[in-house]
Design a protein around this motif. Structure first.
Motif, PDB file in Angstrom:
ATOM      1  N   ILE A 195       4.531  10.487   0.251  1.00 58.05           N
ATOM      2  CA  ILE A 195       5.750   9.455   0.365  1.00 58.05           C
ATOM      3  C   ILE A 195       6.302   9.414  -0.814  1.00 58.05           C
ATOM      4  CG2 ILE A 195       6.342   6.952   0.761  1.00 58.05           C
ATOM      5  CD1 ILE A 195       3.359   6.512   2.173  1.00 58.05           C
ATOM      6  N   ARG A 196       7.664   9.570  -0.810  1.00 58.90           N
ATOM      7  CA  ARG A 196       8.605   9.549  -1.747  1.00 58.90           C
ATOM      8  C   ARG A 196       9.290   8.197  -2.147  1.00 58.90           C
ATOM      9  NH1 ARG A 196      13.114  13.657  -0.178  1.00 58.90           N
ATOM     10  NH2 ARG A 196      14.012  11.431  -0.370  1.00 58.90           N
ATOM     11  N   ASP A 197       9.430   7.533  -1.075  1.00 59.48           N
ATOM     12  CA  ASP A 197       9.896   6.207  -1.372  1.00 59.48           C
ATOM     13  C   ASP A 197       9.628   5.081  -0.252  1.00 59.48           C
ATOM     14  OD1 ASP A 197      11.200   4.155  -3.078  1.00 59.48           O
ATOM     15  OD2 ASP A 197      13.345   5.227  -2.922  1.00 59.48           O
ATOM     16  N   VAL A 198      10.126   3.851  -0.470  1.00 61.06           N
ATOM     17  CA  VAL A 198      10.105   3.163   0.828  1.00 61.06           C
ATOM     18  C   VAL A 198      11.568   2.210   0.409  1.00 61.06           C
ATOM     19  CG1 VAL A 198       9.015   0.841   1.791  1.00 61.06           C
ATOM     20  CG2 VAL A 198       7.593   2.765   0.741  1.00 61.06           C
TER      21      VAL A 198
ATOM     22  N   GLU B 131      10.313   4.667  10.172  1.00 63.26           N
ATOM     23  CA  GLU B 131      10.404   3.130   9.943  1.00 63.26           C
ATOM     24  C   GLU B 131       9.053   2.484  10.141  1.00 63.26           C
ATOM     25  OE1 GLU B 131      12.912   0.998  12.819  1.00 63.26           O
ATOM     26  OE2 GLU B 131      14.622   2.246  12.085  1.00 63.26           O
ATOM     27  N   VAL B 132       9.067   1.229   9.024  1.00 63.10           N
ATOM     28  CA  VAL B 132       7.440   0.827   9.066  1.00 63.10           C
ATOM     29  C   VAL B 132       7.089   0.348  10.341  1.00 63.10           C
ATOM     30  CG1 VAL B 132       6.238  -1.015   7.954  1.00 63.10           C
ATOM     31  CG2 VAL B 132       7.529   0.454   6.522  1.00 63.10           C
ATOM     32  N   ARG B 133       7.894  -0.184  10.920  1.00 61.66           N
ATOM     33  CA  ARG B 133       7.571  -0.911  12.346  1.00 61.66           C
ATOM     34  C   ARG B 133       6.974   0.177  13.162  1.00 61.66           C
ATOM     35  NH1 ARG B 133      13.325  -2.356  14.925  1.00 61.66           N
ATOM     36  NH2 ARG B 133      14.076  -0.443  14.895  1.00 61.66           N
ATOM     37  N   ASP B 134       7.153   1.569  13.004  1.00 60.97           N
ATOM     38  CA  ASP B 134       6.578   2.594  14.172  1.00 60.97           C
ATOM     39  C   ASP B 134       5.483   3.155  13.590  1.00 60.97           C
ATOM     40  OD1 ASP B 134       9.023   2.394  15.533  1.00 60.97           O
ATOM     41  OD2 ASP B 134      10.079   3.978  14.513  1.00 60.97           O
ATOM     42  N   MET B 135       4.871   2.651  12.391  1.00 58.80           N
ATOM     43  CA  MET B 135       3.667   2.984  11.832  1.00 58.80           C
ATOM     44  C   MET B 135       2.468   2.308  12.372  1.00 58.80           C
ATOM     45  SD  MET B 135       5.166   4.039   7.948  1.00 58.80           S
ATOM     46  CE  MET B 135       3.590   4.970   7.438  1.00 58.80           C
TER      47      MET B 135
ATOM     48  N   VAL C 204       0.874  -1.273   0.124  1.00 63.25           N
ATOM     49  CA  VAL C 204       0.062  -0.051  -0.138  1.00 63.25           C
ATOM     50  C   VAL C 204       0.824   1.371   0.140  1.00 63.25           C
ATOM     51  CG1 VAL C 204      -1.752   1.345   1.374  1.00 63.25           C
ATOM     52  CG2 VAL C 204      -2.121  -1.306   1.094  1.00 63.25           C
ATOM     53  N   LEU C 205       1.779   1.073   0.754  1.00 62.49           N
ATOM     54  CA  LEU C 205       2.800   2.406   0.688  1.00 62.49           C
ATOM     55  C   LEU C 205       3.602   2.589  -0.570  1.00 62.49           C
ATOM     56  CD1 LEU C 205       4.589   1.636   4.310  1.00 62.49           C
ATOM     57  CD2 LEU C 205       2.866   3.274   3.732  1.00 62.49           C
ATOM     58  N   GLU C 206       3.876   1.550  -1.086  1.00 66.26           N
ATOM     59  CA  GLU C 206       4.741   1.542  -2.474  1.00 66.26           C
ATOM     60  C   GLU C 206       3.714   2.122  -3.553  1.00 66.26           C
ATOM     61  OE1 GLU C 206       6.310  -2.211  -2.706  1.00 66.26           O
ATOM     62  OE2 GLU C 206       8.203  -1.481  -1.834  1.00 66.26           O
ATOM     63  N   GLU C 207       2.444   1.544  -3.541  1.00 63.08           N
ATOM     64  CA  GLU C 207       1.510   2.068  -4.188  1.00 63.08           C
ATOM     65  C   GLU C 207       1.129   3.552  -4.423  1.00 63.08           C
ATOM     66  OE1 GLU C 207      -2.636   0.004  -5.619  1.00 63.08           O
ATOM     67  OE2 GLU C 207      -2.921   0.882  -3.518  1.00 63.08           O
TER      68      GLU C 207
ATOM     69  N   ILE D 291      -2.137   4.066   7.752  1.00 61.94           N
ATOM     70  CA  ILE D 291      -1.955   5.272   7.009  1.00 61.94           C
ATOM     71  C   ILE D 291      -3.638   5.302   6.387  1.00 61.94           C
ATOM     72  CG2 ILE D 291       0.205   5.214   6.088  1.00 61.94           C
ATOM     73  CD1 ILE D 291      -0.678   4.409   3.178  1.00 61.94           C
ATOM     74  N   VAL D 292      -3.980   6.678   6.110  1.00 59.80           N
ATOM     75  CA  VAL D 292      -5.278   6.822   5.702  1.00 59.80           C
ATOM     76  C   VAL D 292      -5.062   7.729   4.199  1.00 59.80           C
ATOM     77  CG1 VAL D 292      -7.433   8.230   5.768  1.00 59.80           C
ATOM     78  CG2 VAL D 292      -6.273   7.343   7.843  1.00 59.80           C
TER      79      VAL D 292
END
Length: 94
Positions: free
Chosen positions: A42-45, A63-67, A17-20, A70-71
């Protein structure tokens, strides 16, 4: 608006979802586990030191583990439906 919860999706699907969101240049609201909320693009993962990290246009990397989630707005379809892939109708001809 659609909310994507990392725990419900699992890390792999959440990263998808982040990359999309990167590819579609969409703005997201980010909810962190500590309760912090911010909006950005988001610029990049990327992977750094074995951890997935999200790079934002304005906000510091997270870091993804801290998220927590997202909406974002639902993304538009970017491809045409292929009529050859439609489900067959009940009428078959010999």
């Amino acid at each position: 608006m659609s909310r994507y919860d990392r725990n419900e999706l699992g890390n792999c699907d959440f990263i998808d979802v982040l990359e999309e969101s990167v590819l579609m240049h969409t703005r997201v609201r980010v909810e962190l586990l500590d309760g912090t909320v911010f909006e950005d693009k988001i610029r990049d993962v990327v992977t750094r030191d074995g951890q997935e990290e999200v790079l934002f246009a304005s906000h510091e990397p997270v870091e993804v583990r801290d998220m927590a989630a997202i909406v974002r707005e639902p993304l538009p379809h970017t491809y045409q439906r292929d009529p050859r892939r439609e489900a067959p109708s009940g009428n078959r001809h010999p």
